[in-house]
Design an enzyme around this catalytic site. Sequence first.
Site, mmCIF file in Angstrom:
data_model
loop_
_atom_site.group_PDB
_atom_site.id
_atom_site.type_symbol
_atom_site.label_atom_id
_atom_site.label_comp_id
_atom_site.label_asym_id
_atom_site.label_seq_id
_atom_site.Cartn_x
_atom_site.Cartn_y
_atom_site.Cartn_z
ATOM 1 N N LEU A 31 86.454 -72.464 65.384
ATOM 2 C CA LEU A 31 85.500 -71.352 65.336
ATOM 3 C C LEU A 31 84.701 -71.385 64.034
ATOM 4 O O LEU A 31 83.485 -71.188 64.028
ATOM 5 C CB LEU A 31 86.254 -70.020 65.466
ATOM 6 C CG LEU A 31 85.378 -68.778 65.499
ATOM 7 C CD1 LEU A 31 84.424 -68.803 66.694
ATOM 8 C CD2 LEU A 31 86.216 -67.508 65.542
ATOM 9 N N GLY A 455 87.026 -63.415 34.903
ATOM 10 C CA GLY A 455 87.947 -64.555 34.866
ATOM 11 C C GLY A 455 87.384 -65.834 35.428
ATOM 12 O O GLY A 455 87.266 -66.826 34.722
ATOM 13 N N SER A 456 87.029 -65.839 36.697
ATOM 14 C CA SER A 456 86.594 -67.101 37.285
ATOM 15 C C SER A 456 85.103 -67.325 37.050
ATOM 16 O O SER A 456 84.315 -66.385 36.999
ATOM 17 C CB SER A 456 86.893 -67.125 38.784
ATOM 18 O OG SER A 456 86.206 -66.093 39.431
ATOM 19 N N ASP A 622 95.276 -58.948 37.308
ATOM 20 C CA ASP A 622 94.371 -58.567 38.396
ATOM 21 C C ASP A 622 95.142 -57.900 39.527
ATOM 22 O O ASP A 622 96.080 -58.479 40.064
ATOM 23 C CB ASP A 622 93.690 -59.822 38.976
ATOM 24 C CG ASP A 622 92.786 -60.501 37.957
ATOM 25 O OD1 ASP A 622 92.186 -59.785 37.137
ATOM 26 O OD2 ASP A 622 92.679 -61.745 37.996
ATOM 27 N N CYS A 666 89.553 -53.989 42.099
ATOM 28 C CA CYS A 666 88.246 -54.022 42.750
ATOM 29 C C CYS A 666 88.370 -53.647 44.210
ATOM 30 O O CYS A 666 89.414 -53.184 44.632
ATOM 31 C CB CYS A 666 87.525 -55.347 42.546
ATOM 32 S SG CYS A 666 88.327 -56.787 43.182
ATOM 33 N N HIS A 717 78.699 -59.950 44.503
ATOM 34 C CA HIS A 717 78.688 -60.315 45.926
ATOM 35 C C HIS A 717 77.291 -60.668 46.400
ATOM 36 O O HIS A 717 77.104 -61.088 47.522
ATOM 37 C CB HIS A 717 79.267 -59.184 46.769
ATOM 38 C CG HIS A 717 80.718 -58.951 46.464
ATOM 39 N ND1 HIS A 717 81.134 -58.027 45.528
ATOM 40 C CD2 HIS A 717 81.836 -59.560 46.917
ATOM 41 C CE1 HIS A 717 82.451 -58.068 45.444
ATOM 42 N NE2 HIS A 717 82.902 -58.985 46.264
HETATM 43 N N1 GLN Z 1 90.420 -63.099 37.872
HETATM 44 C C1 GLN Z 1 89.992 -63.177 39.225
HETATM 45 C C2 GLN Z 1 88.630 -63.867 39.294
HETATM 46 O O1 GLN Z 1 87.871 -63.692 38.420
HETATM 47 C C3 GLN Z 1 89.900 -61.797 39.857
HETATM 48 C C4 GLN Z 1 89.554 -61.875 41.313
HETATM 49 C C5 GLN Z 1 89.539 -60.548 42.044
HETATM 50 O O2 GLN Z 1 89.579 -59.497 41.480
HETATM 51 N N2 GLN Z 1 89.454 -60.591 43.335
HETATM 52 O O3 GLN Z 1 88.329 -64.553 40.235
HETATM 53 ZN ZN ZN Z 2 87.790 -58.224 41.430
#
Ligand code: GLN
Ligand code: ZN
Length: 790
Positions: A31, A455-456, A622, A666, A717
């Site tokens: 899919l 972080g990322s 997190d 989040c 996003h």
């Molecule tokens: N430290 C993670 C990142 O920055 C946090 C991700 C999240 O909150 N979903 O990707």
């Molecule tokens: Zn987040």
Amino acid sequence: MSVSGDGDDSDIGTVSTTVLGYPRIGRARELKVATEAYWAGRIDAAELERTGAALRAQVWTELAGAGLDAVPSNTFSFYDHVLDAAVLFDAVPDRYRGVASAAARPGRSLELDVCFAMARGGAGLPSLEMASWFDTNYHYLVPELDQDTRLRLAGRKPEREFTEARALGLDTRPVLVGPLTFLLLARASTVAAAGFTPLDLLDDLVAAYADLLGRLAAAGATWVQLDEPALARDLSERELVGLRRAYTALAAVPARPKLLVSTCFGEIGAALPVLASVGVEAIGLDFVAAPGNLAALAGIGGIGRTTIVAGLVDGRNVWRTNLPAALSTCVPLLGLAGDLVVSTSCSLLHVPLDLTLERGLEAALADRMAFARQKVEEVVLLGRALREDLPAVSAQLTGAESRRTAVLAGLVDDGVRARVASVSGDGPGRVAREIRAGAQTRALGLPVLPTTTIGSFPQTTAIRAARASWRGGEIAEAAYIRAMENEIDQLIALQEDIGLDVLVHGEPERNDMVQYFAEQLAGCAATEHGWVQSYGSRYVRPPILFGDVSRPAPMTVRWVSYAQSRTQRPVKGTLTGPVTMLACSFVRNDQALAETARQVALALRDEIDDLQAAGVRIIQVDEPAIQVLLPLRQAGWKEYMDWAAGVFRLATSSADAETQIHAHLCYAEFGDVVAAIGDLDADVTSVEAARSRMKLVADLRRTGRHRAIGPGVYDVHSPRVPTVAEMEEALQLALDVIEPARLWVNPDCGLKTRGYAAVEPALRNMVAAAGRVRAALPASSRTGSELRGV
Ligand code: GLN
Ligand code: ZN
């Protein structure tokens, strides 16, 4: 009488079998491959439809072949079943209807393109909002309604799929999200009149369902399943009245299929007597998540001749069913309802497809597990045990039971148990917040309104390629480490150049924030093919948290301390919190979740100790999924938030006063969890705020929590680069309720799904916005404050 087929109800009190839904993604994720190819224009609509039809046929023949008496249909979706219902009932916001002209190209399908536009946005058009499907990790698209929405039956998908199955010789039971749940999951659009609630549209929607029932009856359907998981939430009096009105009306539709109203995920409380009295033919109850449904059923004296569809096999976890226990639940059920249908507790959408695809699992662990296909076998076996004489299947039952309880190394680790038992409460506890704040101000020397990220950083193709070659054995570990360190070097230089105050190492080594840690913890296992749909074409492979958890060796220290060695500025280490680890895994069900969470918390505490010892002075934990596990009924909130916050405190309890602990939350409907921020006792908390346009500021004002906080100013996003002006404005809004000394500047969330082309200018703008707001502050609040970090 089975919940499909001929509908012969002359023989009362029969036993049959079904499942409420099934994975739709295909064994080889067909899919995902097909929908993404269609989005990229590599295949046309006809080919996509062919893949859909093949996947549906596979599911139906597999379920019928396994011996189920009734097989569901319309559980397939190219993206999301709530979205499909929105399109079916014409709940399509005007902005998406314009897609029509664009789609009028050869090889495209208008219906599909409108649907995908609602799901994914595009060409300046935002998508519908997404939300967690109850307390699962499946995400649905939130329908948008207002007083001008004209709900009506506008499509034929359920009918089409029913007919398609018929052509294969199968009489199926079309499944749809029920009218009450549809409206309770929807939200009022931005142009909705004051006081409008989606429930205002109930009568129109019920009329549309009535039309659909007529059409399905004409097509030959004898049963229809309407899913009402919303009944496991707290319902207002108005909602209960709506439930009664809706199903009384649907039950009165002439010449309709029989109705199964299925519920799941919890006790349905006051909705049970309502459903029992409106004239529907079958009610589905979850006895796995909510054993209390049994007492409730007995409490109302049973449901007469109404069929009960009993959710006895866990539809959302990967463990084998305790079949003897399930059989003993059935005994009282037989006296409390008409016919009994053995089923799953919810749709099997939430578990991977087939355990036999897994080659790498330890034998004793695999013995204890069941994926969707194996769960169907369990349902069939339970049906046979009840219907035929028990001796005929007793050997199978015994075999299943001995595998379920197979001796598994790692299930119990005495060292872990002793350690957890020796920690009372949430651990030693940190020194008072005010003392910590002063110590951190002196140790870190940060400016007011410090800037940082979550972080990322973007996961580039080079990063992914390096990881893949290392895992595939094509490059040696040393070469992989060099590649990652090289990545970190570049990223540190970039962050310094941008002018960020608190740097990160960028998480290049992490495939996934949960899996990365699960792979390194004892008591966790990973699957090769255990894919589960998270939303649309995004699937995840949740780790299996099967045994006592501990951390054999440091997990992140190498990377974070390397990054710290490359810069004078503080580098923040990032860890995934205990609740998020659980919320995103399949967790053992032989002990309380809170107990497993304490084990994970202690493993994280070990990591924090080592980070600290390596000279890392800021550590972020997190917990983006803290809200996913929030109980569906408010009565359970306090107990949950108490242990969720407790394990956060336990994980961070050994941090020195000078070590600054950040919490990152989040996805939050922030009002729900804002109260818990104080209980985490973190020094700084970052939250998603940009996407909801700083709505959280109002929540903060309401709760009056004045802690150091970083409300996201950059919506990660969206691929859009936010301007300096809009982030400056967001910060000004935040300053209305947060003192300058307590305000941090950061994006909503991690940047890993974005590209550098957008991330770099966005962060430069963010730093510029912080600079402008700083410069405009009165001189007194511009200098270092003892309060910073409080
Ligand atoms: N430290 C993670 C990142 O920055 C946090 C991700 C999240 O909150 N979903 O990707
Ligand atoms: Zn987040």
